[in-house]
Design a protein around this motif. Structure first.
Motif, PDB file in Angstrom:
ATOM      1  N   GLU A 108      69.977  16.421   9.029  1.00  0.00           N
ATOM      2  CA  GLU A 108      70.059  16.220   7.627  1.00  0.00           C
ATOM      3  C   GLU A 108      68.749  16.941   6.798  1.00  0.00           C
ATOM      4  OE1 GLU A 108      72.922  12.334   7.506  1.00  0.00           O
ATOM      5  OE2 GLU A 108      70.772  12.166   7.370  1.00  0.00           O
ATOM      6  N   MET A 109      67.495  16.522   7.446  1.00  0.00           N
ATOM      7  CA  MET A 109      66.251  17.094   6.999  1.00  0.00           C
ATOM      8  C   MET A 109      66.273  18.428   6.974  1.00  0.00           C
ATOM      9  SD  MET A 109      64.477  14.314   5.720  1.00  0.00           S
ATOM     10  CE  MET A 109      66.269  13.679   5.296  1.00  0.00           C
ATOM     11  N   LEU A 110      66.631  19.045   7.990  1.00  0.00           N
ATOM     12  CA  LEU A 110      67.074  20.506   8.174  1.00  0.00           C
ATOM     13  C   LEU A 110      67.932  21.135   6.771  1.00  0.00           C
ATOM     14  CD1 LEU A 110      66.847  20.958  12.005  1.00  0.00           C
ATOM     15  CD2 LEU A 110      64.916  21.344  10.171  1.00  0.00           C
ATOM     16  N   GLY A 111      68.654  20.274   6.260  1.00  0.00           N
ATOM     17  CA  GLY A 111      69.591  20.849   5.235  1.00  0.00           C
ATOM     18  C   GLY A 111      70.977  21.411   5.952  1.00  0.00           C
ATOM     19  N   ARG A 112      71.318  21.040   7.071  1.00  0.00           N
ATOM     20  CA  ARG A 112      72.482  21.483   7.533  1.00  0.00           C
ATOM     21  C   ARG A 112      73.653  20.873   6.812  1.00  0.00           C
ATOM     22  NH1 ARG A 112      70.925  22.835  13.001  1.00  0.00           N
ATOM     23  NH2 ARG A 112      68.817  23.808  12.682  1.00  0.00           N
ATOM     24  N   PRO A 113      74.712  21.627   6.885  1.00  0.00           N
ATOM     25  CA  PRO A 113      76.052  20.981   5.957  1.00  0.00           C
ATOM     26  C   PRO A 113      76.460  19.943   6.856  1.00  0.00           C
ATOM     27  CG  PRO A 113      76.227  23.497   6.608  1.00  0.00           C
ATOM     28  CD  PRO A 113      75.108  22.895   7.213  1.00  0.00           C
ATOM     29  N   LYS A 114      77.061  19.078   6.045  1.00  0.00           N
ATOM     30  CA  LYS A 114      77.707  17.710   6.347  1.00  0.00           C
ATOM     31  C   LYS A 114      78.652  17.984   7.674  1.00  0.00           C
ATOM     32  CE  LYS A 114      77.103  15.221   2.105  1.00  0.00           C
ATOM     33  NZ  LYS A 114      77.830  14.194   1.066  1.00  0.00           N
ATOM     34  N   GLY A 115      79.502  18.840   7.508  1.00  0.00           N
ATOM     35  CA  GLY A 115      80.297  19.086   8.733  1.00  0.00           C
ATOM     36  C   GLY A 115      79.804  19.304   9.865  1.00  0.00           C
ATOM     37  N   GLU A 116      78.732  20.009   9.858  1.00  0.00           N
ATOM     38  CA  GLU A 116      77.881  20.451  11.145  1.00  0.00           C
ATOM     39  C   GLU A 116      77.183  19.255  11.615  1.00  0.00           C
ATOM     40  OE1 GLU A 116      73.861  23.298  12.304  1.00  0.00           O
ATOM     41  OE2 GLU A 116      75.408  23.883  10.278  1.00  0.00           O
ATOM     42  N   VAL A 117      76.731  18.671  10.731  1.00  0.00           N
ATOM     43  CA  VAL A 117      76.077  17.607  11.106  1.00  0.00           C
ATOM     44  C   VAL A 117      76.822  16.459  11.674  1.00  0.00           C
ATOM     45  CG1 VAL A 117      74.740  15.340  10.286  1.00  0.00           C
ATOM     46  CG2 VAL A 117      74.027  17.487   9.138  1.00  0.00           C
ATOM     47  N   ALA A 118      77.911  16.225  11.394  1.00  0.00           N
ATOM     48  CA  ALA A 118      78.654  15.193  11.669  1.00  0.00           C
ATOM     49  C   ALA A 118      79.319  15.558  13.459  1.00  0.00           C
ATOM     50  CB  ALA A 118      80.125  15.018  10.922  1.00  0.00           C
ATOM     51  N   ALA A 119      79.442  16.923  13.287  1.00  0.00           N
ATOM     52  CA  ALA A 119      80.030  17.437  14.640  1.00  0.00           C
ATOM     53  C   ALA A 119      79.022  17.405  15.580  1.00  0.00           C
ATOM     54  CB  ALA A 119      80.618  18.949  14.502  1.00  0.00           C
ATOM     55  N   ARG A 120      77.925  17.836  15.419  1.00  0.00           N
ATOM     56  CA  ARG A 120      76.606  18.014  16.304  1.00  0.00           C
ATOM     57  C   ARG A 120      76.377  16.623  16.803  1.00  0.00           C
ATOM     58  NH1 ARG A 120      74.715  20.880  20.368  1.00  0.00           N
ATOM     59  NH2 ARG A 120      72.258  20.850  20.329  1.00  0.00           N
ATOM     60  N   THR A 121      76.420  15.808  15.668  1.00  0.00           N
ATOM     61  CA  THR A 121      75.975  14.281  16.296  1.00  0.00           C
ATOM     62  C   THR A 121      76.972  13.682  17.074  1.00  0.00           C
ATOM     63  OG1 THR A 121      74.990  14.008  13.865  1.00  0.00           O
ATOM     64  CG2 THR A 121      75.691  11.946  15.126  1.00  0.00           C
TER      65      THR A 121
END
Length: 355
Positions: A108-121
């Motif tokens: 999130e601090m890197l500004g990644r899209p929400k969908g990418e953050v959720a998938a990567r998490t």
């Protein structure tokens, strides 16, 4: 064209303070860490291993020399612009956030899209086997589970290099051994270069592709775990890694001549002269006194460890050694104090040290 190392230190020097009171924590260190390998910096406290890790991370700058990552000189780049991530001994988790929120924080601090953050998490939590605990607060986790969260958070942004500063030292022995296997699994599955700092020789031997043994701000030897253990090049490495017997001898015509005139052929060439010999206790065996090619010693005592026993002897020149032997199945207890026995070993066990 030769592929650039994942990490490279070129004549790196780090001094703290100035003038006559300056302390040189890192002394002209050069090392190339290959892409996709598990590389361990091993040594006692104060040897410079964490200083080198901090130079790679960008938390400290070099006094002279350079740090390169993937062939690029990053010596002047701040930590947030280097393609690395660090797992600290303290884990540095946010106790008020859930497991998933901790892992997602860096993305999130890197500004990644929400969908990418959720998938990567979700991907990272599955990798560290914590997907069932995604909604739990990190303060409610065990030490081993917190360690996994810290690893997942560090791996989530896909760094080129993951730096690990003694991350297992706070865990109990059983959990530490389990996490050793987990760390190696994660490194193999992700293919990311791991640079691991520890003072624990067992951690280094069991997980590493290569080890750099450090002392006094220098790297004394680099090699595979087997090379470091079986063929140490100097006394410090031989003494720091495992248990070692040190004997004085004279090399003459390709043979090591010990006290009492016993000669043993060398499996590796060495210059004639007085030398220090290293022989591991498990490579020695007790034989009847007077056997050809065997040293003579008197048993002082034996220590029982269950699976094996350590027999302590004093050789005729006064050198004290230890012979490790498997425990007799009949429970006889091995040789008694005062017994005079021979000590033999194969030529391949003899390591001539540089200093």
């Amino acid at each position: 064209m030769t592929e650039a190392p994942a990490v490279e230190a070129r004549s790196a020097v780090k001094e703290f303070g100035q003038g006559e009171t300056a302390v040189r924590a890192l002394d002209t260190v050069s090392v190339a860490i290959r892409k996709g390998e598990f590389f361990t910096l091993l040594g006692p406290s104060g040897c410079g291993k964490t200083t080198l890790l901090r130079l790679i991370a960008g938390f400290d700058s070099t006094t002279s020399g350079a740090i390169l990552i993937d062939g690029e000189d990053v010596s002047e780049l701040p930590p947030n612009r280097r393609p690395v991530n660090t797992v600290f001994q303290s884990y540095a988790l946010f106790p008020h956030l859930t497991v998933a929120q901790n892992v997602a924080f860096g993305l999130e601090m890197l500004g990644r899209p929400k969908g990418e953050v959720a998938a990567r998490t979700a991907e990272m939590l599955a990798l560290v086997k914590l997907d069932q605990l995604a909604g739990r607060k990190t303060s409610q986790l065990s030490g081993g589970q917190q360690q996994r969260v810290a690893l997942a958070r560090a791996l989530a942004p896909r760094p080129k290099v993951l730096l690990l500063d003694e991350p297992l030292s706070a865990l109990d022995l059983k959990l530490r051994k389990e996490m050793q296997g987990e760390l190696k699994r994660l490194q193999l599955e992700t293919g990311i270069t791991f640079v691991f700092v520890t003072h624990d020789q067992e951690e280094a031997l069991t997980m590493s592709d290569r080890i750099g043994v450090m002392s006094g701000g220098r790297i004394l030897q680099i090699g595979t775990p087997r090379e470091i253990y079986a063929h140490p090049t100097n006394r410090f490495v031989a003494d720091f890694i495992g248990e070692t017997n040190f004997l004085s001898a004279r090399v003459r015509g390709g043979k090591a001549v010990f006290g009492g005139g016993v000669e043993v052929p060398l499996s590796r060439p060495a210059a004639d002269g007085d030398v220090t010999i290293a022989i591991r206790p498990e490579h020695m065996r007790l034989v009847p006194q007077g056997m050809a090619g065997a040293l003579s010693g008197t048993v002082s005592h034996a220590i029982y460890f269950g699976t094996d026993s350590h027999v302590h002897l004093k050789l005729i020149d006064g050198t004290e050694i230890v012979v490790r032997q498997q425990t007799d199945p009949d429970g006889s207890g091995g040789p008694k104090p005062g017994a005079v026995l021979g000590v033999s070993f194969p030529p391949a066990a003899v390591q001539v040290l540089e200093d």
